[in-house]
Design a protein around this motif. Structure first.
Motif, PDB file in Angstrom:
ATOM      1  N   UNK A   1      -6.832 -14.104  -1.437  1.00  0.00           N
ATOM      2  CA  UNK A   1      -6.816 -14.232  -2.890  1.00  0.00           C
ATOM      3  C   UNK A   1      -6.663 -12.888  -3.595  1.00  0.00           C
ATOM      4  N   UNK A   2      -6.751 -11.794  -2.868  1.00  0.00           N
ATOM      5  CA  UNK A   2      -6.548 -10.467  -3.450  1.00  0.00           C
ATOM      6  C   UNK A   2      -5.081 -10.219  -3.796  1.00  0.00           C
ATOM      7  N   UNK A   3      -4.189 -11.028  -3.230  1.00  0.00           N
ATOM      8  CA  UNK A   3      -2.761 -10.747  -3.304  1.00  0.00           C
ATOM      9  C   UNK A   3      -2.000 -11.847  -4.021  1.00  0.00           C
ATOM     10  N   UNK A   4      -0.817 -11.490  -4.516  1.00  0.00           N
ATOM     11  CA  UNK A   4       0.047 -12.467  -5.173  1.00  0.00           C
ATOM     12  C   UNK A   4       1.363 -12.664  -4.418  1.00  0.00           C
ATOM     13  N   UNK A   5       1.815 -11.667  -3.672  1.00  0.00           N
ATOM     14  CA  UNK A   5       3.056 -11.806  -2.902  1.00  0.00           C
ATOM     15  C   UNK A   5       2.803 -12.705  -1.691  1.00  0.00           C
ATOM     16  N   UNK A   6       3.679 -13.665  -1.486  1.00  0.00           N
ATOM     17  CA  UNK A   6       3.503 -14.654  -0.414  1.00  0.00           C
ATOM     18  C   UNK A   6       3.234 -13.996   0.937  1.00  0.00           C
ATOM     19  N   UNK A   7       4.005 -12.993   1.291  1.00  0.00           N
ATOM     20  CA  UNK A   7       3.854 -12.349   2.599  1.00  0.00           C
ATOM     21  C   UNK A   7       2.519 -11.625   2.727  1.00  0.00           C
ATOM     22  N   UNK A   8       2.054 -10.999   1.646  1.00  0.00           N
ATOM     23  CA  UNK A   8       0.732 -10.366   1.669  1.00  0.00           C
ATOM     24  C   UNK A   8      -0.351 -11.415   1.886  1.00  0.00           C
ATOM     25  N   UNK A   9      -0.220 -12.554   1.208  1.00  0.00           N
ATOM     26  CA  UNK A   9      -1.189 -13.647   1.352  1.00  0.00           C
ATOM     27  C   UNK A   9      -1.197 -14.150   2.794  1.00  0.00           C
ATOM     28  N   UNK A  10      -0.010 -14.354   3.370  1.00  0.00           N
ATOM     29  CA  UNK A  10       0.090 -14.826   4.747  1.00  0.00           C
ATOM     30  C   UNK A  10      -0.584 -13.867   5.718  1.00  0.00           C
ATOM     31  N   UNK A  11      -0.249 -12.603   5.610  1.00  0.00           N
ATOM     32  CA  UNK A  11      -0.784 -11.607   6.559  1.00  0.00           C
ATOM     33  C   UNK A  11      -2.285 -11.457   6.372  1.00  0.00           C
TER      34      UNK A  11
END
Length: 180
Positions: free
Chosen positions: A32-42
Motif C-alpha cells: 500500500x506504500x506504492x501506486x505503480x503496479x510493478x512496485x506493488x507486485x514486488x
C-alpha cells in the motif's frame, strides 16, 4: 453454507479487514506504500515471502527490504548492478538471508525482462478453479536462472503437496491490487 450465507460471511470480513486500522498493523501496508503496479507486485511478493513469525517483525523487515531498494522496488529490480546487491547481504529475516534476497532480485528482473512481469506469469498459467498450476509454473520460471539451491525453499509448490500459504496470500493481495 449457502451462497447467501457465504456472501454475508465474506462481506463481514471485508468490513473487518479492509480498513485503515487493520492495514496499519498488518504487512499488507507494505504494498500500500506504492501506486505503480510493478512496485506493488514486488513489495507484495517480498512481503509475503517473509510473512512468517511475529507481525511486527515482518512489517519491520519488509520496510527494511524496501529501504534497501531505495523505496523504489521496481526501479531497483530493473536497474541494479551487482555492486548494488552487496547492500542486501546483511539482510536476515528468519531463514531468508541476503543471498536469498539478491537471488530474488535477479529472478524478479528476469521475470520482468523476459516474461513480461509477475502478472503475466501468474495469469498465463491460471486455471479457473485453482492457482496450483500457476504457482508451480511461477516457481519454475522464477528459478530458471542460476541461484543457490537453498533459496528454493522460500517459494512453495502446491504440486509438491504444499499448501503454498505465503504465495497464495500474495496472489490474493495482488489480485485485489489489480482491481484497484
Amino acid at each position: 453454507m449457502t451462497q447467501s450465507e457465504l456472501k454475508d460471511f465474506l462481506d463481514e470480513k471485508v468490513v473487518l479487514y479492509n480498513n485503515s486500522n487493520f492495514i496499519e498493523s498488518d504487512p499488507i501496508q507494505i504494498p500500500h506504500l506504492f501506486s505503480q503496479k510493478e512496485d506493488i507486485e514486488i513489495a507484495g511478493f517480498l512481503g509475503a515471502t517473509i510473512a512468517w513469525g511475529n507481525r511486527k517483525m515482518i512489517i519491520k523487515n519488509a520496510h527494511r527490504m524496501m529501504n534497501l531498494m531505495g523505496n523504489s522496488p521496481y526501479d531497483f529490480v530493473m536497474s541494479h548492478r551487482e555492486t548494488d546487491l552487496e547492500r542486501l547481504e546483511a539482510f536476515v529475516h528468519r531463514t531468508f538471508n541476503g543471498q536469498d534476497f539478491s537471488s530474488f532480485v535477479r529472478s524478479l528482473q528476469h521475470i520482468y525482462k523476459n516474461h513480461h512481469g509477475l502478472e503475466t506469469v501468474f495469469t498465463t498459467h491460471q486455471e479457473s478453479h485453482s492457482m496450483q498450476k500457476s504457482i508451480h509454473e511461477f516457481k519454475t520460471i522464477f528459478f530458471e536462472i542460476p541461484h543457490q539451491y537453498r533459496t528454493q525453499k522460500h517459494i512453495s509448490d502446491p504440486l509438491n503437496n504444499s499448501a503454498a500459504k505465503r504465495i497464495n496470500m500474495f496472489t490474493r493481495v495482488i489480485s485485489v491490487a489489480y482491481l484497484v
